[in-house]
Design a protein around this motif. Structure first.
Motif, PDB file in Angstrom:
ATOM      1  N   LEU A 191       0.922  -1.378  -0.072  1.00  0.00           N
ATOM      2  CA  LEU A 191      -0.137   0.118   0.024  1.00  0.00           C
ATOM      3  C   LEU A 191       0.763   1.279  -0.098  1.00  0.00           C
ATOM      4  O   LEU A 191       0.598   2.130  -0.821  1.00  0.00           O
ATOM      5  CB  LEU A 191      -0.872  -0.097   1.379  1.00  0.00           C
ATOM      6  N   ASN A 192       1.732   1.261   0.852  1.00  0.00           N
ATOM      7  CA  ASN A 192       2.675   2.490   0.976  1.00  0.00           C
ATOM      8  C   ASN A 192       4.054   1.798   1.162  1.00  0.00           C
ATOM      9  O   ASN A 192       4.304   0.793   1.508  1.00  0.00           O
ATOM     10  CB  ASN A 192       2.461   3.431   2.453  1.00  0.00           C
ATOM     11  N   LEU A 234      12.104  11.262   5.371  1.00  0.00           N
ATOM     12  CA  LEU A 234      11.357  10.140   5.089  1.00  0.00           C
ATOM     13  C   LEU A 234      10.934  10.253   3.713  1.00  0.00           C
ATOM     14  O   LEU A 234      10.580  11.508   2.981  1.00  0.00           O
ATOM     15  CB  LEU A 234      10.002   9.973   5.879  1.00  0.00           C
ATOM     16  N   ILE A 235      10.947   9.367   2.727  1.00  0.00           N
ATOM     17  CA  ILE A 235      10.395   9.341   1.443  1.00  0.00           C
ATOM     18  C   ILE A 235       9.196   8.093   1.608  1.00  0.00           C
ATOM     19  O   ILE A 235       9.384   7.088   1.850  1.00  0.00           O
ATOM     20  CB  ILE A 235      11.466   8.798   0.437  1.00  0.00           C
ATOM     21  N   ASP A 236       7.845   8.598   1.002  1.00  0.00           N
ATOM     22  CA  ASP A 236       6.857   7.603   1.249  1.00  0.00           C
ATOM     23  C   ASP A 236       6.386   7.616  -0.151  1.00  0.00           C
ATOM     24  O   ASP A 236       5.894   8.513  -0.870  1.00  0.00           O
ATOM     25  CB  ASP A 236       5.691   8.074   2.112  1.00  0.00           C
ATOM     26  N   LEU A 237       6.172   6.489  -0.875  1.00  0.00           N
ATOM     27  CA  LEU A 237       5.831   6.057  -2.071  1.00  0.00           C
ATOM     28  C   LEU A 237       4.246   5.545  -1.943  1.00  0.00           C
ATOM     29  O   LEU A 237       4.192   4.499  -1.283  1.00  0.00           O
ATOM     30  CB  LEU A 237       6.535   5.061  -2.817  1.00  0.00           C
ATOM     31  N   ILE A 238       3.263   6.097  -2.600  1.00  0.00           N
ATOM     32  CA  ILE A 238       1.994   5.837  -2.278  1.00  0.00           C
ATOM     33  C   ILE A 238       1.336   5.106  -3.234  1.00  0.00           C
ATOM     34  O   ILE A 238       1.628   5.415  -4.389  1.00  0.00           O
ATOM     35  CB  ILE A 238       1.263   6.990  -1.806  1.00  0.00           C
ATOM     36  N   SER A 239       0.810   3.954  -3.013  1.00  0.00           N
ATOM     37  CA  SER A 239       0.264   2.992  -4.154  1.00  0.00           C
ATOM     38  C   SER A 239      -0.912   3.666  -4.959  1.00  0.00           C
ATOM     39  O   SER A 239      -1.811   4.409  -4.264  1.00  0.00           O
ATOM     40  CB  SER A 239       0.008   1.631  -3.896  1.00  0.00           C
ATOM     41  N   PRO A 240      -1.256   3.355  -6.192  1.00  0.00           N
ATOM     42  CA  PRO A 240      -2.316   3.701  -6.893  1.00  0.00           C
ATOM     43  C   PRO A 240      -3.505   3.613  -5.743  1.00  0.00           C
ATOM     44  O   PRO A 240      -4.625   4.336  -6.135  1.00  0.00           O
ATOM     45  CB  PRO A 240      -2.341   3.110  -8.495  1.00  0.00           C
ATOM     46  N   LYS A 241      -3.593   2.238  -5.701  1.00  0.00           N
ATOM     47  CA  LYS A 241      -4.812   1.690  -4.785  1.00  0.00           C
ATOM     48  C   LYS A 241      -5.125   2.728  -3.591  1.00  0.00           C
ATOM     49  O   LYS A 241      -6.241   3.003  -3.305  1.00  0.00           O
ATOM     50  CB  LYS A 241      -4.327   0.483  -4.138  1.00  0.00           C
ATOM     51  N   VAL A 242      -3.847   3.223  -2.955  1.00  0.00           N
ATOM     52  CA  VAL A 242      -4.375   4.130  -1.508  1.00  0.00           C
ATOM     53  C   VAL A 242      -4.564   5.480  -2.276  1.00  0.00           C
ATOM     54  O   VAL A 242      -5.587   6.288  -1.765  1.00  0.00           O
ATOM     55  CB  VAL A 242      -2.859   4.056  -0.967  1.00  0.00           C
ATOM     56  N   ALA A 243      -4.020   5.988  -3.229  1.00  0.00           N
ATOM     57  CA  ALA A 243      -4.278   7.040  -3.936  1.00  0.00           C
ATOM     58  C   ALA A 243      -5.626   7.300  -4.254  1.00  0.00           C
ATOM     59  O   ALA A 243      -6.370   8.395  -4.064  1.00  0.00           O
ATOM     60  CB  ALA A 243      -3.437   7.429  -5.128  1.00  0.00           C
ATOM     61  N   ARG A 244      -6.271   6.195  -4.637  1.00  0.00           N
ATOM     62  CA  ARG A 244      -7.851   6.325  -5.278  1.00  0.00           C
ATOM     63  C   ARG A 244      -8.646   6.536  -3.792  1.00  0.00           C
ATOM     64  O   ARG A 244      -9.767   6.960  -4.024  1.00  0.00           O
ATOM     65  CB  ARG A 244      -8.135   4.850  -5.781  1.00  0.00           C
ATOM     66  N   GLN A 245      -8.223   6.088  -2.573  1.00  0.00           N
ATOM     67  CA  GLN A 245      -9.064   6.346  -1.649  1.00  0.00           C
ATOM     68  C   GLN A 245      -9.133   7.603  -1.068  1.00  0.00           C
ATOM     69  O   GLN A 245      -9.745   8.063  -0.107  1.00  0.00           O
ATOM     70  CB  GLN A 245      -8.496   5.415  -0.603  1.00  0.00           C
TER      71      GLN A 245
END
Length: 179
Positions: free
Chosen positions: A71-72, A88-99
Motif C-alpha cells: 500500500l505504502n 522520510l520518503i513515502d511512495l503511495i500506491s495507486p490503490k491508496v491514492a484512489r481512497q
C-alpha cells in the motif's frame, strides 16, 4: 511489489525498514516524531503532525504493515554519521491514492519530509533524482506529487527530479507528474 530502494552517498543512506531497525524501534520512532512534529517541516503539511511518541510508534507500525501489503512504501533518509533518521520518503500506491484523491488517472505518489536540521542542505535535490530513476527502472511508468503552491523549495526539488506541472490539485496545491 516494489523492490526496496537503497541509495547511498558519503553521508546519507536511503533504505526501507530493515531487520536491524527492530533493535532500535524506539529510537526510530523518536526520530520520526522529531520530523513529523517539527513546525518548520510541517509548514505546508500540518495534517501530517504527530502529537506524541505513541502516535509515532503507531505510524511506524502501520507503515511497516502497509509496506508488506503493497500500500505504502516508506523509506528512511538516514544520516550515517549521526545514525539518525533525518527524513522520510513515502511512495503511495495507486490503490491508496484512489481512497484519498479524485483524479482521472492514479499514478504512484511520492511524498518526502525532512527534519528542520536537514532543510536547506540540498539533500532532496541530491537524492530524489536517483530515487526516481530507481523507481522508473522498476517499471513504474507514472509518478505524481502534490505540492503546496507556496512551497517553492519542494517545487524546485520536483522539477530537478524530472517532474513537471500537470494541473491544479485543489485550492492550495498543484499536481506534478513524471509520465
Amino acid at each position: 511489489m516494489i523492490k526496496p530502494l537503497h541509495y547511498e552517498t558519503e553521508h546519507l543512506l536511503i533504505h526501507p525498514f530493515r531487520p536491524e531497525e527492530l533493535e532500535k524501534f524506539e529510537k526510530l520512532a523518536i526520530d520520526i516524531f522529531e520530523i513529523l512534529s517539527d513546525e518548520q517541516t510541517l509548514t505546508y503539511i500540518p495534517q501530517k503532525r504527530l502529537h506524541n511518541l505513541q502516535e509515532a510508534e503507531l505510524f511506524l507500525q502501520t507503515m511497516v504493515m502497509n509496506y508488506h501489503a503493497g500500500l505504502n512504501f516508506l523509506h528512511f533518509i538516514s544520516d550515517k554519521n549521526q545514525d539518525k533518521v533525518i527524513g522520510l520518503i513515502d511512495l503511495i500506491s495507486p490503490k491508496v491514492a484512489r481512497q484519498h484523491y479524485r483524479i482521472d488517472i492514479y499514478p504512484f505518489f511520492i511524498e518526502f519530509y525532512l527534519g528542520a536540521s536537514a532543510t536547506g542542505c540540498y539533500i532532496m535535490t541530491e537524492i530524489l533524482p536517483p530515487v526516481i530513476d530507481n523507481l522508473l527502472s522498476q517499471g513504474i511508468t507514472s509518478i505524481g506529487a502534490v505540492v503546496n503552491r507556496s512551497n517553492t523549495a519542494a517545487r524546485k526539488v520536483l522539477e530537478k527530479a524530472q517532474f513537471s506541472y500537470k494541473a491544479p490539485f485543489d485550492v492550495l496545491q498543484d499536481l506534478y507528474e513524471i509520465a
